[in-house]
Scaffold this motif. Structure first.
Motif, short mmCIF file in Angstrom:
data_model
loop_
_atom_site.label_atom_id
_atom_site.label_comp_id
_atom_site.label_asym_id
_atom_site.label_seq_id
_atom_site.Cartn_x
_atom_site.Cartn_y
_atom_site.Cartn_z
N ASP A 31 0.85 -1.19 0.00
CA ASP A 31 0.00 0.00 0.00
C ASP A 31 0.89 1.24 0.00
O ASP A 31 1.48 1.61 1.03
CB ASP A 31 -0.90 -0.01 1.23
CG ASP A 31 -1.94 1.09 1.19
OD1 ASP A 31 -1.86 1.95 0.30
OD2 ASP A 31 -2.84 1.10 2.07
N SER A 52 1.94 7.56 5.67
CA SER A 52 1.58 6.34 4.98
C SER A 52 0.19 5.88 5.44
O SER A 52 -0.08 5.79 6.64
CB SER A 52 2.60 5.23 5.28
OG SER A 52 2.12 3.97 4.85
N ARG A 53 -0.71 5.59 4.46
CA ARG A 53 -2.03 5.08 4.81
C ARG A 53 -1.97 3.63 5.25
O ARG A 53 -2.92 3.11 5.85
CB ARG A 53 -2.98 5.23 3.62
CG ARG A 53 -3.33 6.69 3.31
CD ARG A 53 -4.40 6.76 2.23
NE ARG A 53 -4.79 8.13 1.96
CZ ARG A 53 -5.72 8.81 2.62
NH1 ARG A 53 -6.36 8.22 3.63
NH2 ARG A 53 -6.03 10.05 2.29
N ARG A 105 -1.02 10.18 2.60
CA ARG A 105 -1.95 11.25 3.00
C ARG A 105 -1.11 12.46 3.40
O ARG A 105 -0.26 12.37 4.29
CB ARG A 105 -2.83 10.80 4.16
CG ARG A 105 -3.80 11.88 4.64
CD ARG A 105 -4.80 11.28 5.63
NE ARG A 105 -4.12 10.77 6.81
CZ ARG A 105 -3.89 11.49 7.91
NH1 ARG A 105 -4.25 12.77 7.94
NH2 ARG A 105 -3.28 10.95 8.94
N GLU A 156 -3.74 16.69 -2.12
CA GLU A 156 -3.52 15.23 -2.04
C GLU A 156 -2.33 14.77 -2.87
O GLU A 156 -1.88 13.61 -2.71
CB GLU A 156 -4.79 14.49 -2.49
CG GLU A 156 -5.15 14.64 -3.96
CD GLU A 156 -5.96 15.89 -4.25
OE1 GLU A 156 -6.48 16.01 -5.37
OE2 GLU A 156 -6.09 16.74 -3.34
N ARG A 207 -0.08 4.34 -0.74
CA ARG A 207 -0.85 5.58 -0.66
C ARG A 207 -0.31 6.49 0.45
O ARG A 207 0.06 6.03 1.52
CB ARG A 207 -2.33 5.27 -0.41
CG ARG A 207 -3.01 4.55 -1.56
CD ARG A 207 -4.44 4.22 -1.18
NE ARG A 207 -4.48 3.38 0.01
CZ ARG A 207 -5.57 3.19 0.77
NH1 ARG A 207 -6.70 3.80 0.45
NH2 ARG A 207 -5.52 2.41 1.83
#
Length: 491
Positions: free
Chosen positions: A247, A282-283, A251, A264, A249
């Motif tokens: 992951d 980190s998401r 934020r 974003e 992604r």
């Protein structure tokens, strides 16, 4: 006048020497105190001594100065000089008395500049068990005398740190590292978060967790405060480690939306002056990095400059013409310019006002405050009709006869060549008539190279004409003479 004054003084001294003088009992010094602005001095430094005599109306006394080590500090009348590293006592004494005062002077190579801050690149470090990381920091100010720091682990069962700031993760948990400046009372702390290797996998055997997040500005890791102008934007990139993390992604968030915003995609926009922290989180598991951005006032330098005078400007001597600068693009904020004009017959002030003192061709230049852009304007000025004052005139001059102008002092020959000319235009703006200018003592002789033109001619003498002592004429004058025709015969 100066010589007369000097004679007067000498006569007064002679007269006074014939008188006898006597004095009443003088007021004696009872104490003396000495002070300096700093008892610590650099090698080669000089400072003044201040003396305080009691009573302040004491009279008929003499002060002596002594140094306990003149190789380190020397003392002269009211002054001490630091010569080399060490200490020395400086004593001032009222001569022929026991009244004195002493101070100790310390001479050093450089004065101590204390540390005011330890700017940590990160105050949170995330490590897996058995991993290492180095604590990175900047010492402020940059010219601090002693930039050494010491490290101390406060929970060594979780993480240890060596003298070079290398942290070693021993087991799962949280530990704090104390970072202390050797010069100054500045202490900062780094939190070390140690995860178990089992955290490498989030939800299953095939999920690889994020271990570290790093913010980049282009290809460079951000390690210092980044400046961004108000209303301007800057793109940052967050890099996950390992890059095989499942992951990826991120934020983005800001510590103060009133100062800086972040979208974003990691694009930061400056809102108002101040500092804010920008976080990349980190998401996957909350691992994060942050940077500090400093928002500064918006400054836009011009891409180009143009300058121009008013449409009705008259370029004549005695006139002042205001030049205006135009900037592109329209949102340029830095609109100050540096003006210049040449040659020296005109001058320009800081506001672009050009004052014309002499006829001729001129170039005006305006530079942007960063000297990257400039503009040029050229013009030709004429003599104003009132620039030269008619001094004398004559008629019936023969075409081959020289004109002689007499002054009350000897004329500078070089100045005459540059400040005398002949023209048929009554204001001096026409074509220059070819003439020979010579000086014979106090006489200025102007002769035609061939013959004078028939009709009215004018000799112009500029105010800069000077005598052999450098005294200038101080005014612009002209001499009018009318040449009669058919006067070639020398009779």
């Amino acid at each position: 006048m100066k010589f007369i004054k000097l004679i007067s003084i000498m006569l007064m001294c002679s007269l006074l020497s014939g008188y006898s003088a006597y004095a009443e009992d003088s007021i004696a010094v009872t104490s003396i105190q000495m002070s300096v602005s700093d008892t610590s001095m650099l090698v080669g430094e000089t400072q003044k001594l201040k003396l305080y005599i009691t009573p302040n109306n004491a009279e008929n006394y003499e002060i002596t100065y002594e140094s306990s080590n003149s190789e380190i500090v020397t003392a002269a009348i009211g002054t001490i000089i630091a010569k080399k590293v060490g200490t020395a006592d400086i004593t001032v004494k009222v001569k022929n008395t026991d009244i004195s005062d002493t101070i100790k002077i310390t001479v050093i190579k450089s004065k101590e500049i204390a540390v005011t801050d330890i700017d940590l690149y990160r105050d949170n470090i995330y490590l897996d068990r058995y991993e290492e990381a180095t604590i990175k920091y900047d010492i402020l100010p940059e010219n601090a005398s002693n930039k050494e720091v010491s490290f101390e682990g406060l929970n060594t069962s979780v993480a240890t740190v060596n003298k070079d700031g290398v942290v070693y993760a021993r087991k799962y948990g949280t530990a704090r590292i104390k970072v202390s400046a050797d010069n100054g009372n500045v202490i900062r702390y780094v939190t070390v978060n140690v995860s178990d290797n089992e955290d490498d996998y989030s939800d299953g055997e095939n999920d690889i967790a994020v271990k570290r997040v790093t913010i980049y500005d282009g290809e460079l890791e951000v390690k210092r405060t980044v400046e961004i102008m108000q209303s301007q934007t800057k793109q940052f990139i967050a890099q996950n480690y390992p890059d095989t993390a499942t992951d990826k992604r991120i934020r983005w968030k800001t510590s103060d939306e009133d100062i800086a915003e972040v979208d974003e995609n990691g694009v930061v926009k400056g809102i108002k002056e101040g500092e804010a922290k920008i976080y990349a989180v980190s998401r996957d598991n909350g691992r994060q990095d942050y940077i500090t951005v400093k928002i500064i006032p918006y400054v836009r330098y011009p891409d180009s400059i143009s300058i121009s005078p008013p449409e009705d400007a008259v370029f004549e001597t005695g006139n002042t013409v205001k030049f205006n600068a135009t900037f592109a693009p329209a949102d340029t904020t830095e609109r100050s310019v540096k003006w210049s004009v040449y040659p020296s017959g005109a001058v320009v002030d800081a506001n672009g006002n050009v004052t014309i003192n002499e006829s001729g061709k001129y170039t005006v230049k305006a530079y942007s405050s960063n000297y990257k852009q400039f503009a040029v304007y050229e013009f030709e000025s004429k003599y104003n009709p009132t620039h030269f004052t008619l001094y004398s005139q004559n008629t019936g001059v023969k075409q081959y006869k020289p004109i002689i102008i007499e002054f009350d002092t000897e004329i500078n020959s070089y100045q005459a060549q540059n400040n005398v000319f002949v023209s048929r235009n009554e204001n001096g703006n026409g074509d220059i008539v070819s003439a020979k200018v010579e000086v014979f003592g106090n006489r200025l002789v102007i002769s035609p190279q061939t013959i004078w033109n028939e009709g009215d001619n004018f000799i112009f003498v500029k105010s800069n004409l000077s005598d052999i002592s450098g005294n200038k004429l101080g005014k612009n004058i002209k001499y009018k003479f009318n040449v009669r025709g058919n006067s070639f015969e020398k009779n």
